[in-house]
Design an enzyme around this catalytic site. Structure first.
Site, PDB file in Angstrom:
ATOM      1  N   TYR A  45       3.008   4.830  11.543  1.00  0.00           N
ATOM      2  CA  TYR A  45       3.280   3.365  11.837  1.00  0.00           C
ATOM      3  C   TYR A  45       4.124   2.676  10.524  1.00  0.00           C
ATOM      4  O   TYR A  45       4.437   1.489  10.696  1.00  0.00           O
ATOM      5  CB  TYR A  45       2.008   2.613  12.148  1.00  0.00           C
ATOM      6  CG  TYR A  45       0.878   2.775  10.908  1.00  0.00           C
ATOM      7  CD1 TYR A  45       1.113   1.883   9.842  1.00  0.00           C
ATOM      8  CD2 TYR A  45      -0.072   3.626  10.866  1.00  0.00           C
ATOM      9  CE1 TYR A  45      -0.036   1.829   8.661  1.00  0.00           C
ATOM     10  CE2 TYR A  45      -1.062   3.788  10.223  1.00  0.00           C
ATOM     11  CZ  TYR A  45      -1.051   2.756   8.868  1.00  0.00           C
ATOM     12  OH  TYR A  45      -1.936   2.976   8.031  1.00  0.00           O
ATOM     13  N   ARG A 101       0.956  -1.347  -0.035  1.00  0.00           N
ATOM     14  CA  ARG A 101       0.006  -0.046   0.092  1.00  0.00           C
ATOM     15  C   ARG A 101       0.671   1.180  -0.067  1.00  0.00           C
ATOM     16  O   ARG A 101       1.560   1.348   0.878  1.00  0.00           O
ATOM     17  CB  ARG A 101      -0.840   0.075   1.304  1.00  0.00           C
ATOM     18  CG  ARG A 101      -1.930   0.801   1.230  1.00  0.00           C
ATOM     19  CD  ARG A 101      -2.901   1.074   2.498  1.00  0.00           C
ATOM     20  NE  ARG A 101      -2.146   1.846   3.266  1.00  0.00           N
ATOM     21  CZ  ARG A 101      -2.124   1.748   4.772  1.00  0.00           C
ATOM     22  NH1 ARG A 101      -2.845   1.126   5.398  1.00  0.00           N
ATOM     23  NH2 ARG A 101      -1.235   2.574   5.401  1.00  0.00           N
ATOM     24  N   HIS A 151      -4.167   4.415   4.384  1.00  0.00           N
ATOM     25  CA  HIS A 151      -5.094   3.430   4.331  1.00  0.00           C
ATOM     26  C   HIS A 151      -6.492   4.219   3.936  1.00  0.00           C
ATOM     27  O   HIS A 151      -7.307   3.741   2.857  1.00  0.00           O
ATOM     28  CB  HIS A 151      -5.493   2.941   5.767  1.00  0.00           C
ATOM     29  CG  HIS A 151      -6.957   2.225   5.928  1.00  0.00           C
ATOM     30  ND1 HIS A 151      -7.017   1.203   5.214  1.00  0.00           N
ATOM     31  CD2 HIS A 151      -8.256   2.509   6.236  1.00  0.00           C
ATOM     32  CE1 HIS A 151      -8.394   0.700   5.332  1.00  0.00           C
ATOM     33  NE2 HIS A 151      -9.113   1.486   6.274  1.00  0.00           N
TER      34      HIS A 151
HETATM   35  C1  LIG Z   1     -16.257  -6.252   9.713  1.00  0.00           C
HETATM   36  C2  LIG Z   1     -15.394  -4.899   9.885  1.00  0.00           C
HETATM   37  N1  LIG Z   1     -14.643  -4.844  10.863  1.00  0.00           N
HETATM   38  C3  LIG Z   1     -13.602  -3.564  10.798  1.00  0.00           C
HETATM   39  C4  LIG Z   1     -13.897  -2.831  10.050  1.00  0.00           C
HETATM   40  C5  LIG Z   1     -12.874  -1.511   9.890  1.00  0.00           C
HETATM   41  N2  LIG Z   1     -11.803  -1.631   8.853  1.00  0.00           N
HETATM   42  C6  LIG Z   1     -11.847  -0.979   7.758  1.00  0.00           C
HETATM   43  S1  LIG Z   1     -10.912  -1.237   6.729  1.00  0.00           S
HETATM   44  C7  LIG Z   1      -9.946  -2.524   7.983  1.00  0.00           C
HETATM   45  C8  LIG Z   1      -8.873  -2.830   7.210  1.00  0.00           C
HETATM   46  C9  LIG Z   1      -8.905  -3.824   6.061  1.00  0.00           C
HETATM   47  O1  LIG Z   1      -7.721  -4.359   5.713  1.00  0.00           O
HETATM   48  P1  LIG Z   1      -7.567  -5.091   4.337  1.00  0.00           P
HETATM   49  O2  LIG Z   1      -8.641  -6.243   4.228  1.00  0.00           O
HETATM   50  O3  LIG Z   1      -6.278  -5.622   4.245  1.00  0.00           O
HETATM   51  O4  LIG Z   1      -7.923  -4.203   3.082  1.00  0.00           O
HETATM   52  P2  LIG Z   1      -6.973  -2.835   2.665  1.00  0.00           P
HETATM   53  O5  LIG Z   1      -7.554  -1.639   3.380  1.00  0.00           O
HETATM   54  O6  LIG Z   1      -5.619  -2.938   3.240  1.00  0.00           O
HETATM   55  O7  LIG Z   1      -7.254  -2.599   1.136  1.00  0.00           O
HETATM   56  C10 LIG Z   1     -10.829  -2.330   8.812  1.00  0.00           C
HETATM   57  C11 LIG Z   1     -10.286  -3.238   9.986  1.00  0.00           C
HETATM   58  C12 LIG Z   1     -14.605  -2.768   8.985  1.00  0.00           C
HETATM   59  N3  LIG Z   1     -14.927  -2.036   7.976  1.00  0.00           N
HETATM   60  N4  LIG Z   1     -15.591  -3.887   8.973  1.00  0.00           N
END
Ligand SMILES: Cc1ncc(C[n+]2csc(CCOP(=O)(O)OP(=O)(O)O)c2C)c(N)n1
Ligand SMILES: [Mg+2]
Length: 339
Positions: free
Chosen positions: A245, A232, A236
């Protein structure tokens, strides 16, 4: 190895550059207070575009997480309107009209994965051609939905491709705190189908892996789990400060593997790309996203549109909610608060 043609590679670079340009435009719009939170695409372009270019939009389906939609040009420029409707908080932002075989993007982690398996199973039951490609992140792979969906897909032999984009982070959680498994691809062993890892910065490798998975699915050989490893390159979302971080040296090393720079250098070497083409692609991408933004802003507001498409017909409870919502809004209208 199945290699994309020169023309496919050129078109993939157009889509990758357009997606990054539009994502950056959206970042600026968010900073100007014109749209809501968005998740930048930087670093994911080859993993998304390389995968989607193996598909046939007239029969194959795509279920995105939230970073992908801006890179789904292959499914039609109308996708951008959905992106902008969603980002201005329009109630119609949750729906992409037929015949586009892309489901709305998903914020609630991993919920798109069981949907993908159900959709793929449905295609088989209806004797429809086509496969389902579902995107999710390394973080989403820790959700129960992923395991339930993977298990069922294996049992059913459903024509579905699980594409885990491992960008090394789930907000601020690094992959070594996400899983103790050797890889995300290794998890396929428990589901009884193949799991493969590809360099997600290499558009040709992604194309090959997804092409092979699609051929397997079409031949009735069932699902494949693909882990595309990327990094990435941005925050985020617009609500994040990764400088707190992300190790600077890791980010710098990842920038050296930028998927756009890599494909661009290759195409330039074969005379298929140059600075003028690049500038034209960026200009067209800005014009397209701005047009989609203007169209979204002028789309009439139908607040109860958010209840459409839950069921083919409203259930009694939903009908009551719809009526209650509309009459509540009329009352507010009378008070002059909503126009
Ligand atoms: C069920 C749920 N738990 C927590 C969140 C909060 N949240 C939003 S994005 C995220 C990280 C997701 O990471 P990843 O699946 O690796 O996708 P990336 O953002 O790295 O593309 C989290 C924990 C959420 N949206 N839905
Ligand atoms: Mg991630």
């Amino acid at each position: 190895m199945t290699r994309p043609s020169d023309e496919q590679r050129r078109q993939m670079l157009v889509d990758m550059v357009s997606a990054r340009t539009q994502s950056r435009r959206m970042w600026n719009l968010q900073r100007q207070g014109q749209i809501g939170t968005m998740a930048p695409i930087d670093g994911h372009e080859a993993a998304i575009v390389g995968a989607v270019h193996t598909l046939d939009p007239s029969c194959d389906w795509v279920l995105p997480q939230y970073r992908e939609p801006v890179a789904l040009y292959r499914y039609g420029p109308e996708i951008l309107e959905h992106v902008m409707l969603y980002n201005i908080g329009h109630p119609s932002g949750g729906h992409i009209p037929a015949p586009i075989r892309v489901l709305p993007h998903q914020i609630s982690l991993a919920t798109q994965i069981p949907h993908a398996v159900g959709l793929a199973w449905g295609l088989t039951l209806q004797d429809d051609p086509g496969v389902v490609l579902v995107f999710f992140g390394d973080g989403s792979s820790s959700e129960g939905d992923f395991y339930e969906a993977g298990n069922l897909a294996g049992v059913l032999g459903a024509p579905v491709i699980f594409l885990c984009v491992n960008n090394q982070w789930a907000i601020s959680t690094p992959t070594h705190l996400q899983t103790a498994a050797e890889s995300f691809a290794a998890k396929a062993a428990a589901f009884g189908f193949p799991g493969v890892q590809v360099d997600g910065n290499d558009v040709d490798a992604v194309f090959d892996a997804v092409h092979t998975a699609r051929e397997r699915a079409l031949a009735g050989q069932g699902p494949t789990l693909i882990e595309a490893t990327v990094y990435r390159l941005g925050p985020h979302t617009t609500a994040d400060d990764p400088t707190r971080y992300v190790p600077v040296e890791d980010l710098e090393a990842a920038r050296q593997r930028d998927p756009i720079a890599r494909l661009r250098a290759e195409l330039e070497a074969s005379g298929l790309w140059d600075d003028a083409v690049h500038a034209d692609v960026e200009a067209a991408a800005i014009a397209d996203i701005d047009a989609a933004f203007e169209k979204a802003k002028s789309t009439p507001l139908e607040p109860d549109a958010m209840l459409d498409h839950c069921y083919s017909q409203d259930t009694q409870r939903l009908a009551r909610q719809r009526a209650g919502m509309l009459s509540g809004l009329e009352d507010q209208d009378a008070g002059g608060r909503i126009s």
